[in-house]
Write an enzyme that holds these catalytic residues in place. Structure first.
Site, mmCIF file in Angstrom:
data_model
loop_
_atom_site.group_PDB
_atom_site.id
_atom_site.type_symbol
_atom_site.label_atom_id
_atom_site.label_comp_id
_atom_site.label_asym_id
_atom_site.label_seq_id
_atom_site.Cartn_x
_atom_site.Cartn_y
_atom_site.Cartn_z
ATOM 1 C CG ASP A 115 -1.823 -1.238 1.237
ATOM 2 O OD1 ASP A 115 -2.057 -1.797 0.151
ATOM 3 O OD2 ASP A 115 -2.290 -1.641 2.316
ATOM 4 C CE LYS A 119 -5.129 12.019 1.383
ATOM 5 N NZ LYS A 119 -6.401 11.574 1.922
HETATM 6 N N1 SAM Z 1 1.465 -8.495 -2.726
HETATM 7 C C1 SAM Z 1 0.200 -8.736 -3.382
HETATM 8 C C2 SAM Z 1 0.330 -8.530 -4.874
HETATM 9 O O1 SAM Z 1 1.320 -7.923 -5.287
HETATM 10 O O2 SAM Z 1 -0.545 -8.980 -5.614
HETATM 11 C C3 SAM Z 1 -0.918 -7.893 -2.782
HETATM 12 C C4 SAM Z 1 -0.766 -6.410 -2.956
HETATM 13 S S1 SAM Z 1 -2.036 -5.485 -2.096
HETATM 14 C C5 SAM Z 1 -1.985 -3.927 -2.834
HETATM 15 C C6 SAM Z 1 -1.213 -5.158 -0.535
HETATM 16 C C7 SAM Z 1 -1.471 -6.252 0.478
HETATM 17 O O3 SAM Z 1 -0.680 -5.999 1.629
HETATM 18 C C8 SAM Z 1 -2.914 -6.316 0.937
HETATM 19 O O4 SAM Z 1 -3.359 -7.645 0.878
HETATM 20 C C9 SAM Z 1 -2.848 -5.797 2.374
HETATM 21 O O5 SAM Z 1 -3.855 -6.352 3.191
HETATM 22 C C10 SAM Z 1 -1.468 -6.226 2.785
HETATM 23 N N2 SAM Z 1 -0.873 -5.411 3.858
HETATM 24 C C11 SAM Z 1 -0.836 -4.063 3.903
HETATM 25 N N3 SAM Z 1 -0.221 -3.630 5.011
HETATM 26 C C12 SAM Z 1 0.150 -4.743 5.687
HETATM 27 C C13 SAM Z 1 0.815 -4.960 6.908
HETATM 28 N N4 SAM Z 1 1.201 -3.920 7.677
HETATM 29 N N5 SAM Z 1 1.051 -6.224 7.314
HETATM 30 C C14 SAM Z 1 0.635 -7.275 6.550
HETATM 31 N N6 SAM Z 1 -0.021 -7.125 5.381
HETATM 32 C C15 SAM Z 1 -0.250 -5.888 4.948
#
Ligand code: SAM
Length: 209
Positions: A115, A119
């Site tokens: 993610d 911001k």
């Molecule tokens: N890595 C995958 C891909 O490239 O297809 C998923 C990308 S998706 C945009 C980001 C993933 O990271 C989401 O499933 C979200 O729930 C997870 N995520 C975000 N912050 C996280 C955190 N602090 N700890 C574990 N998972 C996290």
């Protein structure tokens, strides 16, 4: 990641033989859990698991652990990949709690399409912020390696700065991964972006102490 309801999520999570729930009890003993001394690589934010599953199949002499914050997402990963591999476990946890699951046991961290938190006031939430790099120090073995892929230029630029400021050495930086000769296993998001013609930014960094 947009979520739709997943009716059988709890059944999937309860019956999955490669989802680790008691991770706090395994802290410091992951190699025993894998029954070998192979290095342990970690993907943070594994989503539906395409990357970590692909990596585990491609590199059987490496142990892989995927973590994912949302149980619904990890439920989808388990539904998509029901069969246990000998060198892969997954955990439903937030990266900010990594220290609860691992001692100095991890050799390599993958951050795929994390993610971006574009911001400025949310910059600390980026998985390459100094706050997270300090957490990774607590679980990395002597040598620290991070590989990142992203479509997002704000996340990419801020990662370059924070990794450099934190003392990481750049092994590779690439602005068009799909058209490079860098070995790669695709993620779900990567496939979507590639299909839209979006170029993928890549970096691979290392720190020795
Ligand atoms: N890595 C995958 C891909 O490239 O297809 C998923 C990308 S998706 C945009 C980001 C993933 O990271 C989401 O499933 C979200 O729930 C997870 N995520 C975000 N912050 C996280 C955190 N602090 N700890 C574990 N998972 C996290």
């Amino acid at each position: 990641m947009r979520l739709r309801s997943l009716k059988d999520k709890d059944i999937l999570l309860d019956n999955c033989d490669y989802l680790i729930k008691n991770y706090k009890e395994i802290k410091g003993n992951w190699q025993k859990k894998f029954k070998n001394n192979n290095p342990i690589h970690l993907e943070i934010g594994m989503g539906k698991g395409d990357f970590i599953q692909g990596m585990a199949r491609k590199y059987p002499d490496i142990n892989f652990i995927g973590i994912e914050k949302y149980d619904k997402v990890i439920g989808r990963a388990i539904k998509k990949y029901p069969v246990k591999l000998p060198n892969l476990f997954v955990i439903n946890m937030d990266a900010k709690d990594l220290e609860k699951a691992f001692d100095k046991e991890i050799s390599h961290i993958y951050l795929n399409f994390s993610d971006p938190w574009p911001k400025d006031r949310h910059a600390k939430r980026r998985l390459t912020s100094i706050e997270f790099l300090k957490i990774y120090d607590k679980v990395f073995k002597d040598k620290k390696r991070i590989t990142l892929k992203t479509d997002n230029l704000i996340l990419f630029a801020s990662s370059l700065v924070s990794l450099n400021n934190y003392g990481y050495k750049f092994l590779n930086v690439n602005l068009d991964l799909a058209n490079s000769d860098i070995p790669n296993v695709l993620t779900e998001y990567e496939v979507k972006f590639q299909n839209m013609g979006v170029r993928i930014n890549y970096l691979d960094v290392e720190k020795l102490n």
